[in-house]
Design a protein around this motif. Structure first.
Motif, PDB file in Angstrom:
ATOM      1  N   UNK A 162       0.788-123.323   5.446  1.00 40.70           N
ATOM      2  CA  UNK A 162       1.357-122.663   4.274  1.00 40.70           C
ATOM      3  C   UNK A 162       1.895-123.697   3.311  1.00 40.70           C
ATOM      4  N   UNK A 163       1.602-123.516   2.019  1.00 40.73           N
ATOM      5  CA  UNK A 163       2.080-124.433   0.997  1.00 40.73           C
ATOM      6  C   UNK A 163       3.233-123.826   0.237  1.00 40.73           C
ATOM      7  N   UNK A 164       3.470-124.330  -0.965  1.00 37.48           N
ATOM      8  CA  UNK A 164       4.506-123.810  -1.852  1.00 37.48           C
ATOM      9  C   UNK A 164       3.881-123.559  -3.214  1.00 37.48           C
ATOM     10  N   UNK A 165       4.165-122.379  -3.764  1.00 32.44           N
ATOM     11  CA  UNK A 165       3.625-122.068  -5.085  1.00 32.44           C
ATOM     12  C   UNK A 165       4.576-121.121  -5.806  1.00 32.44           C
ATOM     13  N   UNK A 166       4.833-121.460  -7.079  1.00 33.19           N
ATOM     14  CA  UNK A 166       5.604-120.565  -7.946  1.00 33.19           C
ATOM     15  C   UNK A 166       5.429-121.039  -9.378  1.00 33.19           C
ATOM     16  N   UNK A 167       5.338-120.070 -10.293  1.00 32.17           N
ATOM     17  CA  UNK A 167       5.330-120.384 -11.714  1.00 32.17           C
ATOM     18  C   UNK A 167       6.342-119.481 -12.401  1.00 32.17           C
ATOM     19  N   UNK A 168       7.163-120.082 -13.224  1.00 34.82           N
ATOM     20  CA  UNK A 168       8.210-119.338 -13.927  1.00 34.82           C
ATOM     21  C   UNK A 168       8.122-119.652 -15.418  1.00 34.82           C
ATOM     22  N   UNK A 169       8.065-118.579 -16.227  1.00 32.65           N
ATOM     23  CA  UNK A 169       8.131-118.702 -17.678  1.00 32.65           C
ATOM     24  C   UNK A 169       9.473-118.129 -18.139  1.00 32.65           C
ATOM     25  N   UNK A 170      10.193-118.865 -18.959  1.00 30.28           N
ATOM     26  CA  UNK A 170      11.493-118.375 -19.413  1.00 30.28           C
ATOM     27  C   UNK A 170      11.780-118.804 -20.833  1.00 30.28           C
ATOM     28  N   UNK A 201      27.593-121.152 -21.249  1.00 25.11           N
ATOM     29  CA  UNK A 201      27.261-120.281 -22.372  1.00 25.11           C
ATOM     30  C   UNK A 201      25.777-120.324 -22.747  1.00 25.11           C
ATOM     31  N   UNK A 202      24.948-119.934 -21.785  1.00 24.42           N
ATOM     32  CA  UNK A 202      23.490-119.855 -21.982  1.00 24.42           C
ATOM     33  C   UNK A 202      23.016-118.507 -21.457  1.00 24.42           C
ATOM     34  N   UNK A 203      22.037-117.906 -22.158  1.00 24.42           N
ATOM     35  CA  UNK A 203      21.379-116.740 -21.564  1.00 24.42           C
ATOM     36  C   UNK A 203      19.898-117.048 -21.370  1.00 24.42           C
ATOM     37  N   UNK A 204      19.356-116.507 -20.289  1.00 24.83           N
ATOM     38  CA  UNK A 204      18.001-116.833 -19.845  1.00 24.83           C
ATOM     39  C   UNK A 204      17.215-115.540 -19.691  1.00 24.83           C
ATOM     40  N   UNK A 205      16.029-115.525 -20.293  1.00 24.95           N
ATOM     41  CA  UNK A 205      15.115-114.400 -20.122  1.00 24.95           C
ATOM     42  C   UNK A 205      13.899-114.880 -19.339  1.00 24.95           C
ATOM     43  N   UNK A 206      13.744-114.435 -18.098  1.00 25.33           N
ATOM     44  CA  UNK A 206      12.541-114.731 -17.296  1.00 25.33           C
ATOM     45  C   UNK A 206      11.547-113.610 -17.585  1.00 25.33           C
ATOM     46  N   UNK A 207      10.440-113.953 -18.284  1.00 23.42           N
ATOM     47  CA  UNK A 207       9.555-112.902 -18.777  1.00 23.42           C
ATOM     48  C   UNK A 207       8.134-112.961 -18.201  1.00 23.42           C
ATOM     49  N   UNK A 208       7.777-114.060 -17.521  1.00 25.43           N
ATOM     50  CA  UNK A 208       6.415-114.150 -16.981  1.00 25.43           C
ATOM     51  C   UNK A 208       6.389-115.181 -15.864  1.00 25.43           C
ATOM     52  N   UNK A 209       5.241-115.247 -15.192  1.00 23.48           N
ATOM     53  CA  UNK A 209       5.078-116.212 -14.126  1.00 23.48           C
ATOM     54  C   UNK A 209       3.931-115.827 -13.215  1.00 23.48           C
TER      55      UNK A 209
END
Length: 704
Positions: free
Chosen positions: A494-502, A572-580
């Motif tokens: 098993x490997x590691x995989x993830x993609x995050x768009x923010x 004082x940051x806001x983050x929108x995770x919208x794709x991945x």
């Protein structure tokens, strides 16, 4: 040792500027009363009150020292205090338990800087006060100018009881209360009591009449007598003077030569006969707002005003009996922690000498050994008494340093030693910065810090070094930015995989929700270091499983704990995770945590990141004639002057200053104003760092 009742105990504290002669005056009073056979001197390092090794080394008082003497069937407890404002905590604690404040002036200079600083606390406590002009036999004596400076300090309610005079080469004192002249030999001691010379009678009569008028003003009955008779007798005068002192409306002025042993007996007589006792003062206030009258019949209540840790003796605790009486083997409770203390020993202290007693009455000052759970500013009360004496509010520290043990093996010993020093002196504040990983010591000035260093080295055996503390900066962003990061790792199995768009944006209180996103969830995180992270789940179509979103946020928070610019906290940051993207086999929590962290870091660096610095609200009180120099100094430290108010002879500057620029300000202010200016500061807000300053800090890559 004789035990006195509350009517025959007088507690006085000697305060005044450095080198005004307080220690010498206390020594002479003990000698005059026959408590010591020969007088010591500060220069010979053999006075009763300056007995600590550091006081011998420095040549001045560092600690407040309780003593006592007896004069004409009265017990006079004396607390001799330091004259340097670095040790103001010792002075304030002593004023708290005193019934009368004796302010000693050097007759060559009158009211000095140290006197002005201490007077502010005397006035705040509203304690009865008399002034003693010392060194009347000095060739450079300037008595009249000294008197004028007292009037400048307290107003027209300063009234002469005595003034000095030279008659045929002999030092004399004219006393306008007794209307006698005291003539002293060159050796001092007991004076010859004479009639006032003819050429001084008119002046003495005028001063006597002024004293009568001032005394009558403070008592309606005396005022009626004054109108009826046109004068007051000596007993009536004493009553009026005492009332005026209690009202803080009359300030008697005496004159002595402490070194020449002239006038001290008369001063002690006045303290006996006129100065208020504990029962004459307004009742002490409890934390709960209750009054605690000084009555012998009351339950025992003590206030601890001083603690000393002595290497070969242990912990010595000084207290005043505020109510009732305390006896050997009494058990009293500390309301702060609920612990019970047993009084196995009781002492009356004279410098380092301990005089055992079996009990102490209300109004008296004493000491005991080895209380385990009690520190300075604590109360001790009888079982079932649910109150505590209102504690002293000490001034804020003015000097901060990071402190380290030279030998890392001594770090724990250093912390324990500093804890004891704080217990002894609450103006020493010890804290640990989790952010900068530094132990911080805060105190009143450079001399105070030097004394702490001496104590660590010589009393506790710890070598310490003191450094400029790191500043707790913050990082944030000024515009929006988007980023995506793909984490992919294959190492067999098993490997590691993830993609995050923010997308990230600056967060501002009250702002609307982000536009252009399908918001599926929202989480607000109040950050431990202040500020917020607002995290939006904007995932549609199941491209990232819901269970991985907490891991993404965890990765973001890890970056926020060590920002990319200087390693400071992000806020004082806001983050929108919208794709991945995710993989049915290789995706897991650690993969999305790593991807979220990298995406956030990249977006942060592209969002015009900004460094914020802590700023302090600074209030500087400075004499009018010195305002210009102080304002110039403040401006060189990037301070913004927000307003100027007037307070008597002073100007009060209100400004906002970066914390990083205040290092060394206390020393510089003292130098600029010859010690006459004071300041206090408290945290205001985080403000943007100027671009040129930010560039330098980022190049350093860490705290400064």
């Amino acid at each position: 040792m004789k035990i006195y009742d509350d009517k025959h105990i007088k507690n006085v504290v000697f305060v005044g500027a450095h080198n005004s002669g307080k220690t010498t005056l206390a020594e002479t009073m003990l000698f005059e009363a026959g408590f010591i056979n020969r007088r010591g001197t500060v220069e010979a390092r053999n006075t009763v009150s300056d007995y600590h090794e550091i006081e011998h080394e420095k040549g001045n008082s560092v600690f407040a020292t309780p003593l006592h003497t007896e004069w004409r069937n009265y017990k006079i407890n004396i607390i001799d205090t330091p004259g340097l404002d670095d040790f103001i905590g010792e002075v304030i604690s002593s004023i708290k338990v005193a019934d009368t404040v004796v302010t000693v002036l050097n007759g060559q200079y009158g009211v000095e800087v140290g006197t002005e600083i201490i007077w502010n606390y005397i006035d705040k406590f509203h304690k009865p006060t008399l002034f003693v002009i010392n060194q009347i036999d000095h060739p450079n004596l300037n008595y009249e100018e000294s008197f004028k400076t007292i009037k400048g300090l307290v107003g027209n309610n300063a009234v002469k009881i005595q003034y000095p005079l030279r008659v045929d080469g002999a030092q004399c004192i004219i006393d306008v209360l007794k209307m006698k002249m005291y003539k002293f030999s060159a050796e001092g001691g007991k004076p010859e009591k004479l009639e006032i010379p003819d050429n001084q009678k008119e002046l003495a009569e005028n001063l006597h009449n002024e004293l009568v008028e001032k005394a009558a003003e403070n008592d309606e009955e005396l005022m009626e007598l004054y109108f009826e008779k046109g004068s007051l007798n000596e007993d009536e005068l004493r009553k009026g003077i005492k009332a005026g002192m209690l009202n803080h409306d009359l300030f008697p002025i005496f004159c002595v030569s402490a070194l020449g042993d002239m006038g001290t007996g008369r001063l002690m007589g006045f303290i006996d006969n006129v100065a208020p006792a504990a029962g004459d003062l307004n009742a002490e206030q409890s934390v709960e707002g209750k009054e605690i009258p000084a009555k012998k019949e009351g339950s025992p209540i003590l206030f601890v005003f001083k603690t000393v840790h002595q290497p070969n003796l242990g912990k010595l605790t000084f207290f005043k009996v505020m109510s009732g009486e305390v006896k050997i083997n009494d058990k009293l409770t500390n309301p702060r922690n609920g612990e019970t203390e047993t009084f196995n020993q009781l002492f009356i202290m004279d410098g380092k000498e301990r005089n055992p007693v079996n009990r102490l009455n209300v109004g008296d000052i004493g000491a005991t050994l080895k209380l385990k759970h009690t520190e300075t500013n604590d109360s001790l009360v009888a079982e079932g008494i649910d109150l505590a004496i209102k504690p002293i509010q000490y001034p804020q520290p003015r000097v901060r340093r990071a402190v380290f043990a030279v030998n890392t093996k001594d770090e724990e010993k250093l912390s324990e030693s500093l804890r004891k020093i704080h217990g002894q002196d609450p103006t020493v504040v010890i804290s640990f910065s989790n952010e900068t990983r530094e132990l911080i010591i805060s105190c009143q000035g450079e001399l105070h810090l030097a004394t702490i260093d001496w104590t660590l080295k010589n009393i506790y055996g710890v070598e310490a070094r003191f450094e400029k503390p790191k500043i707790s900066f913050r990082e944030t962003i000024q515009r929006s930015s988007a980023a995506n990061y793909r984490h992919k790792k294959q190492s067999g199995g098993s490997g590691q995989f993830a993609q995050v768009n923010m997308k990230i944006e600056p967060w501002i209180e009250g702002m609307g929700e982000p536009e252009g996103f399908n918001i599926r969830g929202k989480e607000e995180v109040d950050l431990p270091w202040d500020g917020k992270l607002v995290f939006y789940n904007c995932i549609v179509g199941g491209v990232i499983d819901q269970r991985y979103l907490p891991s993404i946020m965890k990765g973001i928070l890890e970056v926020m704990e060590k920002g990319p610019l200087t390693g400071s906290f992000i806020r004082d940051v806001r983050v929108m995770v919208y794709d991945g993207k995710m993989h049915p086999v290789d995706s897991n929590d650690i993969s999305f945590k790593i991807a979220g962290a990298h995406a956030f870091r990249e977006a942060f660096l592209n969002a015009n990141p900004k460094l914020l610095e802590p700023t302090m609200e600074l209030i500087v009180t400075v004499p009018e004639e010195m305002v210009g120099n102080v304002m110039t100094e403040l401006q060189t430290r990037r301070s913004i002057i927000q307003g100027i108010d007037s307070s008597k002879k002073y100007q009060v500057l209100k400004c906002i200053a970066p914390e990083s620029e205040l290092f060394g300000f206390s020393t510089e202010l003292r130098s600029l104003t010859k010690g006459r200016a004071t300041y206090k500061s408290e945290f205001s807000a985080y403000q943007p760092v100027p671009p040129n300053v930010q560039k330098g800090l980022v190049q350093e890559g860490a705290y400064t």
